[in-house]
Design an enzyme around this catalytic site. Structure first.
Site, mmCIF file in Angstrom:
data_model
loop_
_atom_site.group_PDB
_atom_site.id
_atom_site.type_symbol
_atom_site.label_atom_id
_atom_site.label_comp_id
_atom_site.label_asym_id
_atom_site.label_seq_id
_atom_site.Cartn_x
_atom_site.Cartn_y
_atom_site.Cartn_z
ATOM 1 C CE LYS A 1 -2.148 -1.430 3.675
ATOM 2 N NZ LYS A 1 -3.077 -1.712 4.790
ATOM 3 N N GLY B 1 -9.017 4.068 9.247
ATOM 4 C CA GLY B 1 -9.626 2.836 8.766
ATOM 5 C C GLY B 1 -9.357 2.514 7.310
ATOM 6 C CB THR B 2 -7.272 4.040 4.620
ATOM 7 O OG1 THR B 2 -6.118 4.181 5.462
ATOM 8 C CG2 THR B 2 -7.962 5.372 4.475
ATOM 9 N N GLY B 3 -6.678 1.192 5.862
ATOM 10 C CA GLY B 3 -6.061 -0.123 5.695
ATOM 11 C C GLY B 3 -7.052 -1.249 5.910
ATOM 12 C CB CYS B 4 -9.620 -1.820 8.540
ATOM 13 S SG CYS B 4 -8.604 -1.674 10.013
ATOM 14 C CB THR C 1 -6.910 8.681 6.000
ATOM 15 O OG1 THR C 1 -5.986 9.148 7.003
ATOM 16 C CG2 THR C 1 -6.947 9.676 4.843
#
Length: 266
Positions: free
Chosen positions: A175, A209-212, A207
């Site tokens: 990412k 929670g973007t990874g989850c 931003t």
């Protein structure tokens, strides 16, 4: 024909922007029925994480077994695991599962708070990374898994992705949110090569929670039958829309959540 389902194994975010809550919102937004196994309870909001309490490995295993027995998912997403004991419990619980697994190596919260014990990193590498059909680290997480410095250019990013393949993952999404530049580039690294997915970088602090959300979106698309490259492409495009619409939510006074239902709410 049964509706597509997906299981998330992750921690709970009381602020609703990340973890189990973000995963279930993502599944719903993308038309997938979501089930869950909670690994930890966090007291957090958009400003930070204030307390963390792990669920017992026995109860985590029981949650997973209950779902697999009655509502078998077409994909599993794994997020926050907190400890080596929980890593071991999850690895044992999904041992007989043959569907795709998306592993998001959640180590540090947006606020900087640690979400994975140092001694659990080795357990994650040994027991779960080889089970990952798709591994979704950000650049700092990839570096920690490999005991290297974070990648600073495209060549190094791809090299670290290849190194993670060498640890057993079948595909790695490196990412690009932590990288510099006017565009955000996520790189899908597989044995057959590298595919870059590029979106304009959005100027926003919201931003959380973007990874989850990206990893659960990939799992949702896999659950609906997409191939890995197609799943990543669709998930990244959807998340870009969720980030673009995030400021419109006006949630909290810190790093607010992305807008999971940007395609639904009006």
């Amino acid at each position: 024909m049964r509706h597509a389902t997906a299981l998330t194994i992750a921690g709970s975010d009381s602020g609703g922007g990340a973890g189990i809550q973000a995963d279930l919102k993502t599944f719903s937004a993308l038309g997938v029925y979501g089930t869950s196994a909670i690994t930890a309870i966090t007291a957090q909001n958009t400003r930070g994480v204030f307390a963390v309490e792990s669920v017992s490995p026995v109860v985590i295993g029981a949650q997973i077994a209950a779902v697999l027995d009655d509502i078998p998912p077409q994909a599993i997403k794994i997020g926050m695991l907190a400890s080596s004991e929980i890593v071991a419990a999850v690895a044992e619980a999904i041992k007989g599962y043959t569907g795709p697994v998306v592993l998001d190596p959640v180590m540090i919260a947006k606020s900087g708070d640690a979400l994975l014990a140092r001694d659990a990193e080795a357990a994650l590498i040994e027991w779960l990374l080889p089970r990952a059909d798709v591994l979704t680290p950000n650049l700092p997480e990839a570096a920690r898994l490999l005991h290297r410095s974070p990648a600073c250019d495209a060549q190094e990013t791809e090299a670290q992705g290849q190194a993670l393949l060498g640890l057993g993952a079948r595909a790695v999404v490196m990412k690009g949110g932590h990288a510099a530049g006017r565009t955000c580039i996520d790189r899908l690294v597989t044995a057959s090569g590298v595919t870059a997915f590029e979106q304009p970088r959005i100027a926003t602090r919201n931003t959380h929670g973007t990874g989850c959300s990206l990893s659960s979106a990939i799992a949702a698309e896999l659950a609906k039958g997409a191939g890995v490259e197609q799943a990543v492409r669709r998930a990244q495009a959807w998340l870009h829309g969720a980030i673009r619409a995030a400021d419109g939510l006006g949630i909290g006074g810190g790093h607010g959540p992305v807008h999971h239902f940007h395609e639904v709410w009006r």
